[in-house]
Design an enzyme around this catalytic site. Structure first.
Site, PDB file in Angstrom:
ATOM      1  N   TRP A   1      24.720   3.713  -3.057  1.00  0.00           N
ATOM      2  CA  TRP A   1      23.500   2.987  -2.949  1.00  0.00           C
ATOM      3  C   TRP A   1      23.508   2.550  -1.496  1.00  0.00           C
ATOM      4  CZ3 TRP A   1      21.289   4.909  -6.570  1.00  0.00           C
ATOM      5  CH2 TRP A   1      21.795   5.020  -7.962  1.00  0.00           C
TER       6      TRP A   1
ATOM      7  N   GLU B   1      20.970  -5.755  -4.248  1.00  0.00           N
ATOM      8  CA  GLU B   1      21.391  -7.020  -3.774  1.00  0.00           C
ATOM      9  C   GLU B   1      21.440  -8.226  -4.949  1.00  0.00           C
ATOM     10  OE1 GLU B   1      21.136  -8.512   0.058  1.00  0.00           O
ATOM     11  OE2 GLU B   1      19.824  -6.831   0.663  1.00  0.00           O
TER      12      GLU B   1
ATOM     13  N   ARG C   1     -15.783  -3.986  -8.253  1.00  0.00           N
ATOM     14  CA  ARG C   1     -16.045  -2.946  -9.507  1.00  0.00           C
ATOM     15  C   ARG C   1     -16.860  -3.678 -10.830  1.00  0.00           C
ATOM     16  NH1 ARG C   1     -15.603   1.964 -11.817  1.00  0.00           N
ATOM     17  NH2 ARG C   1     -14.597   1.982 -13.779  1.00  0.00           N
TER      18      ARG C   1
END
Length: 409
Positions: free
Chosen positions: A162, A389, A293
């Site tokens: 990673w 993290e 919309r």
């Protein structure tokens, strides 16, 4: 020490607007292409370097902002542009923070410039901590570094995973075990200089999101680095290990932070700022869509079901930003994270990015599920912010330990 303020000053606003312009004009038009290609976007990073956005000088200026808000402000704008490209531009910073957190002044001055290169010869760096069997469980780390006193070299063996920029980096910062009996207290960080024999790229990961960011394994086989590549130096390491052994012999006592944890602790508010940028971008798309919309003869924002979602989204984004700003200011002001405020900011911002991007997709309906609209990509990108993290669960563990004083497991 700068007083805490909830408004950017004129200089900060000018920098913010400059970064926003780069994000809007360069990053957004390129985002879908590099997401599809799943390759490191060297041309985009090159453009950032040409204007000074990808440079040691720029990040140093933001890092030393006395308010602490320079870095989170910059990161929010970049990740508003696109998370994958944003990580390609900022991924080197984690390695730089690793050197800043653990290195000597000489090491900082020597290695960080080599991590970035210059506008004509762009470089990147990688911070290598996680392993196939040691992610959140840093005590399970197996990569070893053994000192060869006869040659004043450290010999490193192991596999990292990673690693952002792993294998393509000019400089790798590697966390390794130097004293297995001490667990996490027996870890240290090392610089692996460019071209060092024995370091190679392993598997490159094909990811759900942040696809423009290069993530790969880093394999280290009999990697020899000079003694001066130990961050902090051997004398400091020997003193730290001696204290740790004394504490262990006495049955515990003072917690000693290891090299990886020092880096992650310093970077968590910055990661939270990235998540805020993603969430804000998705919210803005959803707001614009809801206002334009038309269904059943009126814009869909006229419906409470949509309007209330947007209200909740905006509230969470602003709350996440405030947590990030507080933690960033505290870190700059030298105030300790007594309640794990850094972890709080990363936890809440990461969860916010994930939920807000999901709500944005819902507001766009079927359009939100297609790649014709960016919220689908933003939702994929946001998913990692509750994982890397430190997962959300690890952040909660850190916070719980801090507020309770109990070694919760």
């Amino acid at each position: 020490m700068a007083e805490f303020a909830l408004e950017l000053n004129d200089d900060q606003k000018a920098v913010r607007d400059w970064i926003h312009g780069f994000a809007a004009d360069v990053m957004r038009p390129a985002a879908a292409e590099w997401d599809e290609r799943e390759e490191f976007p060297w041309p985009v990073v090159q453009e950032a370097a040409k204007i000074g956005l990808y440079s040691l000088d720029f990040y140093a200026q933001q890092f030393f902002d006395p308010t602490g808000l320079g870095i989170p402000m910059a990161l929010e704008e970049l990740f508003w542009g696109d998370a994958g490209l944003g990580l390609a531009i900022t991924g080197t910073a984690l390695a730089a923070v690793g050197v800043l957190s653990n290195g000597t002044d000489e090491q900082i001055g020597t290695w960080i410039p080599q991590m970035y290169g210059d506008a004509d010869d762009v470089k990147v760096a990688a911070f290598c901590s996680s392993e196939p069997d040691a992610g959140s469980d840093v005590a399970a780390m197996r990569t070893r570094a053994v000192y060869d006193g006869a040659r004043d070299e450290w010999v490193i063996d192991g596999t990292k995973t990673w690693a952002t920029n792993g294998g393509i980096a000019n400089v790798h910062v590697v966390v390794a075990v130097v004293d297995p009996e001490l667990g996490p207290r027996g870890h240290a960080s090392f610089i692996v200089p460019p071209g060092t024999a024995g370091l190679s790229q392993g598997q490159k990961f094909k990811k759900h999101g942040i696809r423009a960011s290069h993530t790969a394994e880093v394999v280290l086989r009999d990697v020899r680095v000079p003694g001066h590549c130990l961050l902090g130096g051997k004398e400091k390491l020997d003193e730290r290990l001696a204290r740790a052994r004394e504490r262990a012999a006495a049955g515990g006592g003072e917690r000693v932070k290891n090299a990886a944890m020092a880096t992650f602790e310093a970077s968590r508010p910055a990661v939270g700022a990235q998540a805020v940028g993603i969430a804000r971008a998705a919210y803005e798309v959803a707001l614009d869509y809801a206002q334009t919309r038309v269904q059943f003869g009126r814009p869909i924002i006229d419906n409470q079901g949509v309007a209330f979602q947007l209200a909740d989204m905006r509230t969470r984004i602003d709350a996440a930003r405030l947590l990030v700003w507080r933690a960033s200011w505290m870190a700059t002001a030298g105030k300790p994270f007594t309640a794990a405020e850094g972890s709080m900011s990363k936890l809440f911002a990461g969860e916010t990015a994930k939920s807000v991007t999901a709500q944005a997709m819902q507001i766009l309906g079927g359009n939100g599920y297609t790649r014709e609209y960016p919220v689908e990509r933003m939702h994929r990108d946001a998913a990692i912010y509750t994982v890397f993290e430190g997962t959300s669960e690890i952040q909660r563990l850190v916070i719980a330990r801090a507020v309770s004083g109990v070694p919760i497991r």
